[in-house]
Design an enzyme around this catalytic site. Sequence first.
Site, PDB file in Angstrom:
ATOM      1  N   ASP A 144      34.149  17.195 -26.155  1.00 33.25           N
ATOM      2  CA  ASP A 144      33.084  18.067 -25.688  1.00 33.25           C
ATOM      3  C   ASP A 144      33.652  19.441 -25.342  1.00 33.25           C
ATOM      4  O   ASP A 144      34.641  19.873 -25.943  1.00 33.25           O
ATOM      5  CB  ASP A 144      32.378  17.423 -24.488  1.00 33.25           C
ATOM      6  CG  ASP A 144      30.886  17.704 -24.477  1.00 33.25           C
ATOM      7  OD1 ASP A 144      30.523  18.852 -24.202  1.00 33.25           O
ATOM      8  OD2 ASP A 144      30.092  16.783 -24.744  1.00 33.25           O
ATOM      9  N   HIS A 209      28.447  21.580 -20.450  1.00 34.04           N
ATOM     10  CA  HIS A 209      28.003  20.404 -21.191  1.00 34.04           C
ATOM     11  C   HIS A 209      28.965  19.230 -21.054  1.00 34.04           C
ATOM     12  O   HIS A 209      28.563  18.089 -20.791  1.00 34.04           O
ATOM     13  CB  HIS A 209      27.841  20.799 -22.662  1.00 34.04           C
ATOM     14  CG  HIS A 209      27.216  19.760 -23.527  1.00 34.04           C
ATOM     15  ND1 HIS A 209      27.943  18.842 -24.242  1.00 34.04           N
ATOM     16  CD2 HIS A 209      25.931  19.499 -23.814  1.00 34.04           C
ATOM     17  CE1 HIS A 209      27.127  18.062 -24.932  1.00 34.04           C
ATOM     18  NE2 HIS A 209      25.893  18.440 -24.687  1.00 34.04           N
ATOM     19  N   SER A 546      22.260  14.411 -26.381  1.00 38.12           N
ATOM     20  CA  SER A 546      23.577  14.571 -25.763  1.00 38.12           C
ATOM     21  C   SER A 546      23.670  13.793 -24.464  1.00 38.12           C
ATOM     22  O   SER A 546      24.735  13.312 -24.100  1.00 38.12           O
ATOM     23  CB  SER A 546      23.842  16.041 -25.441  1.00 38.12           C
ATOM     24  OG  SER A 546      24.263  16.747 -26.549  1.00 38.12           O
TER      25      SER A 546
END
Length: 762
Positions: A144, A209, A546
Amino acid sequence: MNCFSILLCFSLFLVSSQTTTEAVRAKQDGVYIVYMGAAPSSTRARRNDHDQLLNSMLKRKKDVVYSYNNGFSGFAARLSEEEARSIAQRPGVVSVFPDPLLQLHTTRSWDFLKYQTDVEINLRPTSGSNSSSNGEDTIIGIMDTGIWPESKSFNDKDIGPIPPKWKGSCMQGSGFTSSNCNRKLIGARYYDDSESSTSSGSPRDQNGHGTHVAATAAGSPVEGASYRGLAEGIAKGGSPGSRIAMYRVCTLNGCRGSAILKAFDDAIADGVDILSLSLGASAGSELEFSVDPIAIGAFHAVEKGILVVCSAGNDGPARETVVNVAPWILTVAATTIDRQFESDVVLGGNKVIKGGGINFANIQKSPIYPLIYGPSAKDSAASDDSGRTCIPGALDKDKVKGKIIVCENSDGEYSPKEKLQTVISQGGIGVVLIDDDATTVASIYGSSPLATVTKKDGSEIISYINSTRNPTATILPTVTVTKYTPAPSIAYFSARGPAFNTRNLLKPDIAAPGVDILAAWPSNVTEDATEDAETSPPFNILSGTSMACPHASGIAATVKSQYPSWSASAIRSAIMTTAIQTNNLKAQITTNSGEPATPYDSGAGEVSTTGPFQPGLVYETEITEYLQFLCNNGYDISKIKLISPDLPKTFSCPSNSSGDLISNMNYPSIAVSGLKVNEWKKVLRTATSVGEDESVYTATVDTPTGLEVQVTPNKLQFTKNDKKLSYEVAFKPSGAVNGDLFGSISWTNGKYRVRSPFVVSQ
């Protein structure tokens, strides 16, 4: 060659892609990936091929970006097109392709999942289980944007020593030292984009994220967590005892395929158990397996016993948008939970209209602000359509000033935030945005008043404006609403099946919470442009496949902890065959539009937090079956032997290889195409008992109208010596099949129910 195009996976709220433009850009950058199949140590010939090619490149050391030699073989290097074409013809080379630039797909969710579980299961140790494990020996690798190690979600209180099997490292970088790792965050690597000036040179998350995903999968429990007072409760990951290894493959510019492959190569050597990727391609940008970095890396990870979990993509609700459809990947769709965020609109006369979105506006709660519909506030030179949608430049600031503007969100060109900023910059008070989808997924609008409403409620508001001399309204600040019904439902953005190029493999595999998920957030990243990064809250709310992906990864890690000897396919099967099909109203799960969800929407159903620990039976898929899958999609045996050279000598691609044979892969779901009226079509499955030594299972079939289904035998008697038993399923349409027919086959023994969804089509 009719090769099968495997898709990629990445999730935030965005699902990302390799577009044609990105492929061209990668090519212009001059970085190519040279994929040479299995690791160079497999055979002397393979090692020589790899060494000769790499040695020739090392003479131009500055041109070698990465070398792959742990889980598979190859390298990434700066090459001319002519050099790339030449290398592609060399012995031992599977493929040579431009380095793709991928992008991100963008706690009550766990409490809701536990509430949703149909049956309380006694987690008694069964055969092969590790009864003393609490998850601490399981390592989740996450690819990520990096991680914010100071988050309370990554504290290592009461966590034991790092497992001896861990061989990874905690790389130092800008603002990150080895002391940032601990017994929870045991590893952190980064892979800088050599073509980017924005690379941070650190595992530290500059986006948010990666931190959010990691905490969702395996965050330690944090009491009193909230986003500025909303969604207050205990934030925790799906496997709070598991360890985290972060592989920062993404910069602010995106995620290079060469970095993703290197992360797979490192993760295999480091000793991770589960790999979670919330990134990938978008619908329409699919890549053929031998040039797809995620599919390549995932295959070799699964070869080593690592389960790879990926998001399904965010291009729904359109049909044939699901990505990451390789059969060796667990593909995860997104659902809602029973929590919503309401920002209500109050009209003159105190009529309350339910709204969505997150705002912390400090305006009057009484409806005192003039209310105007976009077309009435447009500039004289603007069209009615541009006024209706409130696009930047379309509104007259004199008409906007001091008012709340009602706007439609049907243009598809400008975001709600851009429209809100336009209104605020012109002196407006706020925006009521008409958008069915936006009401189900809460975006954050900070201190500016914005509420989303459905088209039905929007029509009521417009009617009020048109029928009232001096219409007024206000927008209330957001409140949290729990026990919302019906939930779960399939998120509107969640990508749908079938897979774009085969009807004989059912994707997605499973669904998990992916809407309005609260999890850890870096203290230097803010979602609200009006706020200073220093005031950024330690938790944030995001939506996307996600967010669904790490929910499934966390559950998979906990199952792996309980059953360390189980294969990746056995864990996938346990998750799929114990999935939930009903919502909190005890009715069938629906889509965002209220229609009954099909396996193309939810796969096997909503993931259960307890069912996978006692699945009763599992469907194990052998590596040779994945290679047979490649045969059936046009790969020749020479390429397959490069990918997996340790094949049995008897392995070969059948002369009758075809897409129809994919249906016979021992997968937990069934997909069959090409049915003809009044003709039987048969598929085989083999179930392995992981429950009691002696048990009899009986088949029941949920059969759609217009289809005959026969299961032979319809009873399976497992004994201590007969742990694996096979059965045949035959399908026959009684008439013409219009579209797809959905059903399921369940095996039950009075204690366990092992359910496989199926889809058939002509």
